[in-house]
Structures are given as C-alpha cells and as structure tokens.
Design a protein around this motif. Sequence first.
Motif, PDB file in Angstrom:
ATOM      1  N   PRO A   1      51.911  21.871   1.492  1.00  0.00           N
ATOM      2  CA  PRO A   1      50.641  22.461   1.064  1.00  0.00           C
ATOM      3  C   PRO A   1      49.479  21.473   1.155  1.00  0.00           C
ATOM      4  O   PRO A   1      48.325  21.845   0.924  1.00  0.00           O
ATOM      5  CB  PRO A   1      50.903  22.831  -0.393  1.00  0.00           C
ATOM      6  N   ASP A   2      49.780  20.211   1.496  1.00  0.00           N
ATOM      7  CA  ASP A   2      48.743  19.177   1.561  1.00  0.00           C
ATOM      8  C   ASP A   2      48.153  19.153   2.966  1.00  0.00           C
ATOM      9  O   ASP A   2      48.868  18.861   3.936  1.00  0.00           O
ATOM     10  CB  ASP A   2      49.326  17.805   1.219  1.00  0.00           C
ATOM     11  N   PRO A   3      46.862  19.443   3.106  1.00  0.00           N
ATOM     12  CA  PRO A   3      46.282  19.537   4.450  1.00  0.00           C
ATOM     13  C   PRO A   3      46.256  18.197   5.166  1.00  0.00           C
ATOM     14  O   PRO A   3      45.947  17.165   4.575  1.00  0.00           O
ATOM     15  CB  PRO A   3      44.863  20.062   4.184  1.00  0.00           C
ATOM     16  N   VAL A   4      46.605  18.238   6.446  1.00  0.00           N
ATOM     17  CA  VAL A   4      46.425  17.079   7.312  1.00  0.00           C
ATOM     18  C   VAL A   4      44.925  16.841   7.459  1.00  0.00           C
ATOM     19  O   VAL A   4      44.123  17.779   7.414  1.00  0.00           O
ATOM     20  CB  VAL A   4      47.077  17.349   8.685  1.00  0.00           C
ATOM     21  N   ALA A   5      44.522  15.582   7.619  1.00  0.00           N
ATOM     22  CA  ALA A   5      43.099  15.265   7.785  1.00  0.00           C
ATOM     23  C   ALA A   5      42.498  16.093   8.913  1.00  0.00           C
ATOM     24  O   ALA A   5      43.054  16.168  10.003  1.00  0.00           O
ATOM     25  CB  ALA A   5      42.937  13.772   8.085  1.00  0.00           C
ATOM     26  N   GLY A   6      41.364  16.739   8.602  1.00  0.00           N
ATOM     27  CA  GLY A   6      40.699  17.560   9.604  1.00  0.00           C
ATOM     28  C   GLY A   6      41.252  18.962   9.739  1.00  0.00           C
ATOM     29  O   GLY A   6      40.863  19.697  10.644  1.00  0.00           O
ATOM     30  N   CYS A   7      42.161  19.346   8.832  1.00  0.00           N
ATOM     31  CA  CYS A   7      42.802  20.661   8.908  1.00  0.00           C
ATOM     32  C   CYS A   7      42.591  21.438   7.610  1.00  0.00           C
ATOM     33  O   CYS A   7      42.397  20.864   6.546  1.00  0.00           O
ATOM     34  CB  CYS A   7      44.304  20.522   9.163  1.00  0.00           C
ATOM     35  N   SER A   8      42.649  22.744   7.729  1.00  0.00           N
ATOM     36  CA  SER A   8      42.653  23.621   6.560  1.00  0.00           C
ATOM     37  C   SER A   8      44.071  24.157   6.379  1.00  0.00           C
ATOM     38  O   SER A   8      44.883  24.143   7.305  1.00  0.00           O
ATOM     39  CB  SER A   8      41.677  24.783   6.759  1.00  0.00           C
ATOM     40  N   VAL A   9      44.372  24.621   5.174  1.00  0.00           N
ATOM     41  CA  VAL A   9      45.719  25.113   4.882  1.00  0.00           C
ATOM     42  C   VAL A   9      45.621  26.384   4.054  1.00  0.00           C
ATOM     43  O   VAL A   9      44.735  26.525   3.211  1.00  0.00           O
ATOM     44  CB  VAL A   9      46.547  24.030   4.137  1.00  0.00           C
ATOM     45  N   ARG A  10      46.526  27.323   4.327  1.00  0.00           N
ATOM     46  CA  ARG A  10      46.605  28.552   3.518  1.00  0.00           C
ATOM     47  C   ARG A  10      48.066  28.956   3.385  1.00  0.00           C
ATOM     48  O   ARG A  10      48.868  28.739   4.301  1.00  0.00           O
ATOM     49  CB  ARG A  10      45.801  29.686   4.156  1.00  0.00           C
ATOM     50  N   PRO A  11      48.450  29.508   2.229  1.00  0.00           N
ATOM     51  CA  PRO A  11      49.855  29.912   2.040  1.00  0.00           C
ATOM     52  C   PRO A  11      50.196  31.142   2.874  1.00  0.00           C
ATOM     53  O   PRO A  11      49.377  32.054   3.026  1.00  0.00           O
ATOM     54  CB  PRO A  11      49.930  30.219   0.542  1.00  0.00           C
ATOM     55  N   LEU A  12      51.409  31.154   3.423  1.00  0.00           N
ATOM     56  CA  LEU A  12      51.892  32.305   4.190  1.00  0.00           C
ATOM     57  C   LEU A  12      52.853  33.171   3.374  1.00  0.00           C
ATOM     58  O   LEU A  12      52.896  34.386   3.532  1.00  0.00           O
ATOM     59  CB  LEU A  12      52.614  31.823   5.453  1.00  0.00           C
ATOM     60  N   GLY A  13      53.626  32.532   2.511  1.00  0.00           N
ATOM     61  CA  GLY A  13      54.644  33.242   1.752  1.00  0.00           C
ATOM     62  C   GLY A  13      55.905  32.399   1.677  1.00  0.00           C
ATOM     63  O   GLY A  13      55.922  31.238   2.103  1.00  0.00           O
ATOM     64  N   ARG A  14      56.980  32.977   1.154  1.00  0.00           N
ATOM     65  CA  ARG A  14      58.229  32.252   0.975  1.00  0.00           C
ATOM     66  C   ARG A  14      59.308  32.848   1.868  1.00  0.00           C
ATOM     67  O   ARG A  14      59.531  34.056   1.850  1.00  0.00           O
ATOM     68  CB  ARG A  14      58.677  32.304  -0.483  1.00  0.00           C
ATOM     69  N   MET A  15      59.970  32.002   2.649  1.00  0.00           N
ATOM     70  CA  MET A  15      61.133  32.449   3.414  1.00  0.00           C
ATOM     71  C   MET A  15      62.368  32.282   2.544  1.00  0.00           C
ATOM     72  O   MET A  15      62.662  31.178   2.075  1.00  0.00           O
ATOM     73  CB  MET A  15      61.272  31.669   4.717  1.00  0.00           C
ATOM     74  N   ARG A  16      63.072  33.381   2.313  1.00  0.00           N
ATOM     75  CA  ARG A  16      64.258  33.349   1.449  1.00  0.00           C
ATOM     76  C   ARG A  16      65.515  33.147   2.278  1.00  0.00           C
ATOM     77  O   ARG A  16      65.695  33.772   3.320  1.00  0.00           O
ATOM     78  CB  ARG A  16      64.351  34.635   0.638  1.00  0.00           C
ATOM     79  N   TYR A  17      66.389  32.260   1.795  1.00  0.00           N
ATOM     80  CA  TYR A  17      67.671  31.977   2.435  1.00  0.00           C
ATOM     81  C   TYR A  17      68.802  32.406   1.502  1.00  0.00           C
ATOM     82  O   TYR A  17      68.744  32.168   0.289  1.00  0.00           O
ATOM     83  CB  TYR A  17      67.803  30.488   2.746  1.00  0.00           C
TER      84      TYR A  17
END
Length: 302
Positions: free
Chosen positions: A154-170
């Motif tokens: 969830p921590d954005p790389v420098a110069g990038c934006s981040v948004r949650p997609l959801g949870r993949m369940r296993y």
Amino acid sequence: MKTELTELPLDQVRTLLAVVDEGTFDAAAAALHVTPSAVSQRVKALEQRTGRVLLVRTKPVRPTESGTVVVRFARQLARLERDARAELGMNDAGDATRVSVAVNADSLATWFLAALTRVPEELRLCFELRREDESRTATLLREGLVMAAVTSSPDPVAGCSVRPLGRMRYLATANPEFTERHLGGSLRDALPRAPVVTFDRSDDLQDALLRRLHRGRTVASAVRHHVPTSEGFLSAVTAGLGWGMIPEAQAEPLLRAGRLVQLAPEHPVDVPLYWQQWKLDSPALATVTEAVTARAAQALRA
C-alpha cells in the motif's frame, strides 16, 4: 545549487535510457544512429551534470540507484511524448501505444486479462505484461520498467499513486485421495507433515496458514514441490502432488465438482492487492486504470 530533472538535457536522458535498454554503449549507439563515442560523451556529461555515477559499466550495464531515477524519468518522458503525438495526430497510422504492467501470476490467471478486454479497441493499446510476485511488482515500478503494477504494497513508489483493488482470497485445498492418504485424523497435526505445493521459494501462503493454525510455531512440510505457474500449481494440487493454497476463483468450480476438498474452511488467507501507477496525465494509462479497477471490484473481495 541542485539540478532539477526538468533541466536535464533530453538527448542525454534519452541516451542513458538507450544504454540501459540495449545493454551496451555500442548497441545504444546503433539504436540511436550515432557513434559509441557520442553515447559515452552524453552519459558522462549527464553524470557530471547530476554529480552522480548513473551506470555500472558491466556487460550488460546496470543503472545505479541514481541512474534508476533518471531512467524512470526518461520512460515517463517518452510516455508523455507519445501521448502528445497521438493527441496531435502525429503518430503513424500503424503505431500502437504500448502500456507496460507488472502483475502477479494468480491475478493474471483469474481476473486481470478480463480487465484488459474492457479497454476500447479503437485506442490501439498494446499491452506488455511482466509477470512477477505481488510482493515484488513494485520493484519493477521503482526501476522504471513498467508504468503500473498490481502489488501487495500500500506504500506508493516514488512518483506513483496507489489505490486499493480488493482482497484475493486463497483456500487450502487438496484432492480427495491425497486428503484420505495424508490428512486423516487431526488436520492441525497432519497438515505440517503432508507434502505441499508452493509457487516458488518465496511463496509464503502455505506457511501463513500453518502459522495461523499453530499460532506461529510451525511451517509446512520440507517435502515442497515448486510449481511456478498459476495453472500448473492448480494442476499439481488437483493431481494429488500435495496440498496448497488456491485462489478462490480457481478452487470453487473444482470444489463443487468434488475434485478438490477444502481443508480449513474457517481459515482462508486474504491477500490485499493495490494498483500503483505513474503519476502521469496519460490518457492511455487512465483508461487502463479505469478498466482494471472496475474489473477488480467485481472479481475481488472488498
């Protein structure tokens, strides 16, 4: 006084990118239609301007940490230039816009490709997918090798934006014959001794389940079969090679058909996924982002 990236000569920045992509100064010179001496002089001038060594002169060459920053800038600059040419109608009729994305194998095998089919064909986008574990896809972003990534960070790389997609369940699963042969009696006691299938040596999902069952005091069996494709992993568990954590979307049809047995229904393992992308005003990237987030909202758990 510090030099801003916007002050860097574009020919030098593009030359550095060519050297990194081509691997050698000679190959970069051929790609740029200049002499190797000219390539060397541009790179040296850029290093003098930044006050940093940008390349490790190995074969192939490698960017230093500072060089990676400039390479990422060069790729973003190239992306903006292509978008501007497209909006001005300056691209050749046969040109397609390339969009590079890093994505984990399980997303690629389950929901991600369906997202790309949502992108209108008239945009003439050409996808370059790099398969990598979701814990390592952010590294490709950091190195400037891709424009966007499905990642577990969830921590954005420098110069990038981040948004949650959801949870993949296993889900922990095995085939019925394997279950009868190896997992009779107490599942909690038998599971750590049973042969297990893992994606690769970095795959921690099976151990994560056992740490949950044993409060962190055990790991999966030393008999580990590494199967480094999502489809192959599923086939290995279905064939009875070992037990393993299968994405819910892949497991459910086989559970309904009786070809797999769910081992610990009360202990699914959820992996949060995020979409990270360059902070660019790029119509192509914006369209892909919209398609990916829309499909993820349908395919993943909130």
